[in-house]
Every structure is written in C-alpha cells, then in structure tokens.
Design a protein around this motif. Structure first.
Motif, PDB file in Angstrom:
ATOM      1  N   GLU A 133      -6.227 -85.219 -58.864  1.00 23.45           N
ATOM      2  CA  GLU A 133      -6.030 -84.067 -58.036  1.00 23.45           C
ATOM      3  C   GLU A 133      -6.604 -82.699 -59.096  1.00 23.45           C
ATOM      4  OE1 GLU A 133      -3.871 -83.231 -55.499  1.00 23.45           O
ATOM      5  OE2 GLU A 133      -4.061 -85.070 -54.800  1.00 23.45           O
ATOM      6  N   LEU A 134      -6.651 -82.485 -58.839  1.00 25.35           N
ATOM      7  CA  LEU A 134      -7.199 -80.872 -59.745  1.00 25.35           C
ATOM      8  C   LEU A 134      -6.658 -80.420 -60.264  1.00 25.35           C
ATOM      9  CD1 LEU A 134     -10.181 -80.276 -60.586  1.00 25.35           C
ATOM     10  CD2 LEU A 134     -10.065 -78.301 -58.758  1.00 25.35           C
TER      11      LEU A 134
ATOM     12  N   LYS B 180      -5.092 -76.023 -59.523  1.00 25.94           N
ATOM     13  CA  LYS B 180      -5.632 -75.550 -57.780  1.00 25.94           C
ATOM     14  C   LYS B 180      -6.358 -74.058 -58.150  1.00 25.94           C
ATOM     15  CE  LYS B 180      -3.626 -79.632 -56.459  1.00 25.94           C
ATOM     16  NZ  LYS B 180      -4.922 -80.642 -55.768  1.00 25.94           N
TER      17      LYS B 180
ATOM     18  N   GLN C 142      -8.281 -72.453 -59.153  1.00 27.47           N
ATOM     19  CA  GLN C 142      -9.904 -72.822 -58.861  1.00 27.47           C
ATOM     20  C   GLN C 142     -10.733 -73.538 -58.005  1.00 27.47           C
ATOM     21  OE1 GLN C 142      -9.696 -73.462 -63.158  1.00 27.47           O
ATOM     22  NE2 GLN C 142     -11.237 -71.241 -63.258  1.00 27.47           N
ATOM     23  N   GLU C 143      -9.742 -74.320 -57.197  1.00 30.03           N
ATOM     24  CA  GLU C 143     -10.049 -75.105 -56.384  1.00 30.03           C
ATOM     25  C   GLU C 143     -10.812 -74.457 -55.026  1.00 30.03           C
ATOM     26  OE1 GLU C 143      -9.463 -79.619 -54.557  1.00 30.03           O
ATOM     27  OE2 GLU C 143      -7.189 -77.774 -54.551  1.00 30.03           O
TER      28      GLU C 143
ATOM     29  N   CYS D 268     -17.704 -76.858 -51.175  1.00 27.02           N
ATOM     30  CA  CYS D 268     -17.942 -77.572 -51.386  1.00 27.02           C
ATOM     31  C   CYS D 268     -20.054 -77.854 -51.604  1.00 27.02           C
ATOM     32  CB  CYS D 268     -17.087 -78.699 -51.873  1.00 27.02           C
ATOM     33  SG  CYS D 268     -16.100 -78.360 -53.263  1.00 27.02           S
TER      34      CYS D 268
ATOM     35  N   CYS E  98     -14.540 -82.918 -54.997  1.00 30.48           N
ATOM     36  CA  CYS E  98     -13.714 -82.379 -55.239  1.00 30.48           C
ATOM     37  C   CYS E  98     -14.742 -80.759 -55.920  1.00 30.48           C
ATOM     38  CB  CYS E  98     -12.522 -82.386 -56.102  1.00 30.48           C
ATOM     39  SG  CYS E  98     -13.561 -82.781 -57.866  1.00 30.48           S
TER      40      CYS E  98
ATOM     41  N   LYS F 211     -14.827 -76.041 -57.947  1.00 33.09           N
ATOM     42  CA  LYS F 211     -14.171 -75.558 -58.833  1.00 33.09           C
ATOM     43  C   LYS F 211     -14.821 -74.462 -59.285  1.00 33.09           C
ATOM     44  CE  LYS F 211     -12.124 -76.045 -63.493  1.00 33.09           C
ATOM     45  NZ  LYS F 211     -11.423 -77.534 -64.119  1.00 33.09           N
TER      46      LYS F 211
END
Length: 158
Positions: free
Chosen positions: A4-5, A8, A10-11, A17, A151, A153
């Motif tokens: 997991e990032l 969160k 900044q996700e 994406c 993912c 960011k």
C-alpha cells in the motif's frame, strides 16, 4: 501482495494514473537483468485502452529481451515533467509505477498497429510513421505489459 502507498494523501486516483500512462511519452522499464541485477531502461510506450496493457517496441535481440525471457515480472515507472506553482521554486511531479507480467509479441499486424499508435504520440506525420515501420518493422518485436497493479503519487520537491 503489493504494498500500500504509505502517504495516502499523495495517492493519485486510478483514472489520473491511466491518463499519465496515456499522455507521457517515456518511462523506465525495469527487469531482472544479468546475475539478478536490476536493469532499468528508458522506453517510450503506448497505453492501449482496448486491453488495458502497456506496449513497448524493441529489437529482436538484447539484454532486455534476454532478461524478459528468463523472468517475466517487471515494473514500469512513468513521471510527468512537473509544474511550478506561481512564486514557488518547488517542482510538483506526478508518477505512476506499474507492476505486471510482460510477454513478447511477434505478430506483424499487431506490431504495425501498436507502433503506428505509438508513433502518433510523437508526430502527426503519417507518412514518416509508415516509412519507419516499413524500414524497421521486420526487425521489431512488441512487448506487452499486462498490468497487475499500479499506483500513482503526487510529490512536491522540497
């Protein structure tokens, strides 16, 4: 299986994406190279909306291809050129990391279709694209990266 990032806030959302994969022209493809050393190669790419895969073109021989034949798990990192907010020195960059399995495609019709679409990311000159494919097409393979996880960011350089 995938981490997991941690940050969160900044996700990036999934759609952002995918948009970065569609629009950015280059990224770094990382494979497990000789003697299990990571091998990262700058590559241009094409995200195909039809099948949700990322495509690359390459020669029929080389370190990258040998590595993929030995181990098909790869990662691909794409990042934006970044922007500066008025009055700030810090650069704001978005990045996407894709994890998945890559396979080699040696189908001339698919090579022509995908490399034509990839060419349009760089130029609208259809004649130039056609000539390049005619010159190099027989020496070209496609690599198809089927996305298993991605993912994104947003980062501020500070």
């Amino acid at each position: 299986m995938f981490r997991e990032l941690i940050r969160k806030k900044q996700e990036l959302p999934f759609d952002e994406c995918i948009d970065i994969l569609r629009t950015e022209k280059r990224g770094v493809l990382s494979v497990l190279g000789d003697d299990d050393y990571p091998y990262g190669i700058p590559m241009n790419h094409f995200y195909n909306d039809e099948d949700g895969a990322v495509y690359f073109h390459c020669a029929k021989v080389g370190h990258k291809l040998d590595s993929i034949k030995r181990h098909d798990k790869v990662s691909f990192c794409v990042y934006t050129q970044g922007t500066h907010k008025p009055g700030e020195w810090a650069l704001h960059v978005e990045s996407v990391v894709v994890f998945g399995r890559i396979c080699i495609i040696d189908d001339m019709e698919k090579i022509v279709n995908i490399t034509t679409a990839l060419g349009h990311k760089f130029t609208a000159d259809d004649e130039y694209i056609k000539e390049e494919i005619e010159k190099a097409g027989k020496r070209t393979l496609l690599l198809k990266l089927q996305i298993e996880h991605l993912c994104g960011k947003a980062v501020t350089e500070a």
